[in-house]
Each structure stands twice: as C-alpha cells, then as structure tokens.
Design an enzyme around this catalytic site. Structure first.
Site, mmCIF file in Angstrom:
data_model
loop_
_atom_site.group_PDB
_atom_site.id
_atom_site.type_symbol
_atom_site.label_atom_id
_atom_site.label_comp_id
_atom_site.label_asym_id
_atom_site.label_seq_id
_atom_site.Cartn_x
_atom_site.Cartn_y
_atom_site.Cartn_z
ATOM 1 N N HIS A 395 0.819 -1.220 0.000
ATOM 2 C CA HIS A 395 0.000 0.000 0.000
ATOM 3 C C HIS A 395 0.852 1.270 0.000
ATOM 4 O O HIS A 395 0.321 2.369 -0.101
ATOM 5 C CB HIS A 395 -0.936 0.022 1.214
ATOM 6 N N ASP A 429 -2.923 -10.322 -2.804
ATOM 7 C CA ASP A 429 -3.466 -9.945 -1.496
ATOM 8 C C ASP A 429 -4.952 -9.597 -1.708
ATOM 9 O O ASP A 429 -5.367 -9.279 -2.819
ATOM 10 C CB ASP A 429 -2.686 -8.717 -0.998
ATOM 11 N N HIS A 431 -6.381 -7.011 -0.773
ATOM 12 C CA HIS A 431 -6.528 -5.571 -1.014
ATOM 13 C C HIS A 431 -5.710 -5.129 -2.224
ATOM 14 O O HIS A 431 -4.674 -5.716 -2.535
ATOM 15 C CB HIS A 431 -6.070 -4.792 0.223
ATOM 16 N N ASP A 518 -4.899 -12.753 3.197
ATOM 17 C CA ASP A 518 -6.159 -12.214 3.723
ATOM 18 C C ASP A 518 -7.341 -12.525 2.797
ATOM 19 O O ASP A 518 -8.460 -12.089 3.032
ATOM 20 C CB ASP A 518 -6.057 -10.710 4.026
HETATM 21 ZN ZN LIG Z 1 -4.323 -7.059 2.470
#
Ligand SMILES: [Zn+2]
Length: 584
Positions: A395, A429, A431, A518
């Site tokens: 991120h 991932d 996200h 995740d």
């Molecule tokens: Zn994540």
C-alpha cells in the site's frame, strides 16, 4: 568451493556467463562438435521442446560464476527417459570430485522427473573395440566410475557397431536405473534407442543402420552387463534428498518484532511471521539465507526522497514508547506541509490507522533489505525466493504510507530486477496493490497486476478500479481485477488464470508475487473464503508461468489458518515448478 545448479535460461547475467563458459569447454574438450551445435545451446534452453527432447543444463560453478564443470541432459517426455548428452569438467579441474557431484545431481534430476532411467554412451573397455591403450585406460576408468552408481552397458545388442570399418571405439549404451530396480523391456528399449539414434545422430546414421541396431535388441527385458569393477555392496545408494539448488531461498526479517503496535485490534502483529515459519520450516524445501544490507538509495529509487527522509527523522524523534497516528490531512495546501513533524504525518499518509513510532522506519527498512536479498538470490540463479517480512509494503506509494505499509518492498525489488529484464508483479493480497500501481503507472517494463476486493467495499477504497490501466508508456501495463464481496476458490482461480495469461503475453523475465493470505476464510480484513487446498492450487497455477519467482509477504491476519495456508501455497508453487511431489 563450488555449487551445482540448474540453468533455466540465458537471461540472468550469471547464467549468460555460465553458458558462454560451457560453450568454451565444449569447444576445447569436444573438438568433434560443429560450431553450430555449440551456438545452439542457449536457444535449446529457451525453447526446450523444439527438438523432441527437453534440454537441461547443470553447471558446477563457484560464487564468482567460474564454471568448473557441466552436464547436459536430454529429457524425452513421451517415453520418459533421460539421455546424458555431455558431462565434463574444465580441463584444470579434472579429478577433483566435481564429476561425481554433477553426476549425482543429474541422477536426482532424472529421478524427480520420474523417468525410467538415465541412458548415455560410453566408449568401450574391450581391447577388441578400443585399440589405443591410452584411450582404453580412460574408458575403463569411466565405466568403473559409472559402475559405482549401478550404471552398466546394455549387452547382447549391436549398438556398438562401428559406422564405418575404420571406426575405433564404437560406444556402448549404458543404462542407469537410478536405483529404482527397473528393467527395460525390449519394446521400450527399442523405442528409446531409435529415438536417440534418430534424434541425436539423424545426420550421421543411415536409416538401415538404425533399423539394424533396433532389431538387434532381442532380449526381453534387455540384459545389463554383470558388474565388472565394483562389488555390489560397494554401489553408492541413491540419494533422494532435495538438491540444494531446488530449494526456496527464505529471507526472514529477523527484526520485524521491534515493530509491535500494542493497540487493540491492530492485526498486523509479530505473531504472523512466527505462525508462517512454524508451518513451512519442517517442509525441507526452504533454505534460510542471511540478510544483506542495502543502502537507502534503493528505497529512494521508487519512493520520494523527502518522504523517506521524513519517515526516518520522525521515527527518531517520536521516542520508543509512543505511536503517532496521522490526524491532520493537509490536502488543500500541499505546498505548506505542517512544520511539526508528527503533525505532518497526514501529509504523507492515506489513512488514520497506520502509526509512526521509533521502529517503524527500522523494521520497514529491514523488510526492504530482505526483499533485495531475495532478489539477489534470483539473480544468482535461484528459481524461487521468499522474503518473509513484515511490515507489509504494497500500500506504500511513491510518496505515501498506509494500510500497515511504509516502504513498498516488492516494488523496490521490482525496480532492482528491472535493470536485468522485464518484471511482472502479481498481487494476490485481498486488497488492491495501490503502491506498485502508483510507482510503475507510467512504465512499460514493469507489469503490475492486482486481484482484489472491489474498492466499493474494500480498502483502500479510492484505487483499484478496472479502468486504471496505466498511462503514457505504461498504458495497458497495469491491470486490476475487482471481485465481489463473497467468492470461493474456484471463482478466484478463473480470474487468476486470466492474470497468468496476461503475464505470459507480457513476456517478462522475472515474476514477483505480492503474497497476501487475507483472501482466506475468516480473515478479519477480508470477506472471501479460500482454504488451504485453494492456496495449493493457486501456487501451482502461478508455477505454470515458469519464471524465476520472487515472493514477498504482504497481508494475511487470521492466525488460525495463516501458517497452513502458507504451507500449502508453497507446496503448490514448488511442486509445480520442479514437477515433484513432497510430503509435508
Ligand atoms: Zn491485504
């Protein structure tokens, strides 16, 4: 000191160097070879199936890349046998044990392909066939060497028939069953011999000669010569251990736990690393690798210098006990960042839950060192390397942190590898990998792909849409797959397959996997339901890209299944890459 390793391509600089040296040895030690044969070597590695046989090259080299010996093995997948085409040490290295270690590596490779055995030619130790006493002596030594492994000539056939009358030293065909106790049936032996004579010596052997040799194989199963030099009890037992060069280089951030946010609900915690490590360590497919130190310039090669300097400084002044959460976001007046450094955090941050503290910089810097160490492992010829790190990084954008991330380790490794060829980053991932998207958005030499929950409902909410395709030179070099809130492993794999296809089309030289768990069932930050078997299949699917692969750990927060999912992912990736199976 030397190591044995398989060479998969002629892209990585150290491989190029090795191949050139192998060609040099071929020129000096195998003077009967045509130059065009030698020139062809890199191409046969790149397009392994072009000539019916898959070429496999092993080299013994030191850590400076000096080749001490090599072996070329041809694998024929239909009849499923291996043919040892060349095995040689460089002239000054003969008699130093390298030949034995190389031959053992060749046997292990042939075993892992589950072949019926290894065949090769060897000049005869029969004075009637070998008239020069000097050569005869060498031939005896060679056959004696192979006999120690249980490999002996096939007898009672016309294989060792000279092609012309004045041919001295017509070779035997030697069979090594790799300690499997296999017998070669007449039918299979005939097919194998035909394949070798036509495939290897098509230009030299007339058709009638091939027919004559094939028909001369009458025993069923074929007969192997009785031991002549070595007593049966002295035969070297087959070693079934995993070759060192097939293991995954594992680089663990040993200082990750200095970064420990104790606030309740902060799921990015030190136990994550321990949980993964505990499950994967016993598999035997990893090789722990010490961390190398890299200067800050590598971080600044993808992150804004003032951001990096800020992070370092603010972490130093905050002190050991305190965490600072960004709470002012000066989005309207970007030219006047707040003077007070802790208050300035919001100037560089995308959310309110990623704190700054004394060790955030140090831990994040160490994670970058791990990713770069793993990248160096890839450049030294290793097939898979895994940077098991926290804090995560995907991120972190050029000029901002957030989502538990400070420096984008996978992007820094991608930037590092991009000096040696095109790179694809596959982010799996839950996200969106907004960090590497931002960093490489205008680049055509780094493909960024992310499969994630739709930003409508998933962090970071403001990026990861499918119409973000890259810009300028980088147009179409960023691909986002957005998935629904509730999906299972099968649906996930449909999309993963699409991502794999796009990567293949891009034709990168290196693959980086930003690995998040995740996506798993019960993850506190996700909404999907992948289970261990899904991760195994995902790993296997990614292995089909068949590139040097650097895996960097990102998210995954359900401590109950995190380790098991990691174990299965690597089982799939490793087995797929090396065509082996491993009991975990
Ligand atoms: Zn994540």
């Amino acid at each position: 000191m030397f190591r044995i390793r398989r060479i998969y391509d002629d892209v990585i600089p150290i491989n190029k160097l090795a191949i050139a040296q192998v060609q040099g040895i071929l020129r000096t030690q195998f003077s009967f070879l045509h130059e065009e044969e030698i020139e062809k070597l890199p191409e046969t590695l790149r397009n392994p199936m072009k000539h019916d046989f898959r070429s496999i090259l092993y080299v013994a080299d030191d850590f400076k890349g000096n080749v001490k010996g090599f072996a070329v093995v041809l694998h024929e997948p239909d009849l499923n046998f291996c043919f040892l085409d060349f095995i040689s040490t460089s002239k000054q290295m003969t008699g130093r044990g390298i030949g034995g270690v190389l031959y053992e590596r060749v046997r292990l490779g042939a075993l892992s392909l589950k072949t019926v055995g290894l065949l090769f030619e060897c000049l005869p130790d029969d004075p009637k066939l070998s008239h020069d006493p000097q050569i005869l002596k060498q031939n005896v030594a060679r056959l004696k060497f192979y006999e120690r492994y249980g490999a002996r000539p096939i007898i009672n056939t016309a294989y060792e028939t000279p092609l012309t009358h004045d041919d001295d030293n017509p070779p035997y065909m030697v069979y090594d069953d790799l300690g499997q106790g296999n017998k070669l049936s007449r039918n299979l032996a005939r097919k194998i011999v035909r394949k070798i004579l036509e495939g290897k010596y098509g230009d030299l052997c007339p058709k009638s000669y091939v027919e004559m040799v094939v028909k001369s194989i009458k025993d069923d199963p074929v007969r192997i010569r009785d031991p002549k030099y070595i007593k049966p009890e002295k035969i070297i037992a087959t070693n079934h251990t995993i070759p060192e060069d097939d293991k995954i280089a594992l680089v663990i951030n040993d200082k990750h736990d200095i970064h420990h946010i104790h606030e309740r609900g902060y799921v990015e915690s030190p136990i994550r690393i321990k949980t993964i490590l505990k499950e994967i360590e016993s598999s035997g497919i990893f090789r722990s690798t010490p961390i190398q130190h890299f200067s800050e310039k590598y971080i600044k090669s993808v992150h804004n210098a003032s951001y990096v300097d800020y992070l370092k400084k603010v972490c130093e002044i905050i002190g050991a006990e305190k965490s600072v959460y960004p709470y002012v976001f000066p989005i309207r007046n970007v030219t006047r960042p707040p003077k007070e450094l802790p208050i300035r955090a919001g100037y560089y941050c995308i959310d309110t839950f990623t704190p700054l503290n004394l060790n955030a910089y140090l831990a994040a810097k160490r994670a970058v060192d791990c990713a770069l160490t793993a990248a160096n492992e890839i450049l030294s010829g290793r097939r898979i390397a895994y940077a098991l790190v926290r804090p995560p990084g995907h991120h972190a954008e050029r000029k901002s942190f957030g989502g538990f991330c400070y420096f984008n380790s996978n992007a820094i490794a991608a930037q590092y590898l991009s000096a040696y060829g095109k790179v694809a980053i596959l982010d799996i991932d839950y996200h969106h990998g907004n960090g590497q998207q931002d960093i490489f958005y205008e680049r055509s030499d780094v493909l960024t792909i992310s499969i994630h929950g739709h930003p409508r409902f998933a962090y970071p909410y403001f990026t990861g849409f499918e119409d973000e395709i890259g810009s300028c030179m980088g147009e179409k070099c960023n691909v986002n797959f957005t998935l629904q809130e509730h999906i299972n492993g099968a649906r996930y794999r449909e999309v993963l397959q699409k991502a794999v296809n796009i990567i293949r089309k891009f034709q990168p030289q290196y693959l980086i996997v930003a690995l998040g768990f995740d996506t798993a069932k019960g993850d506190p930050t996700g909404s999907w339901s992948l289970i261990a078997k899904d991760f195994e299949q995902n790993g296997r699917l990614i292995s089909t890209i068949n590139l040097p692969t650097l895996v960097v750990q990102e998210g995954g927060y359900n401590i109950r299944n995190l380790g098991i999912n990691a174990r299965y992912f690597f089982k799939g990736l490793w087995e797929g890459m090396f065509r082996k199976s491993v009991e975990f």
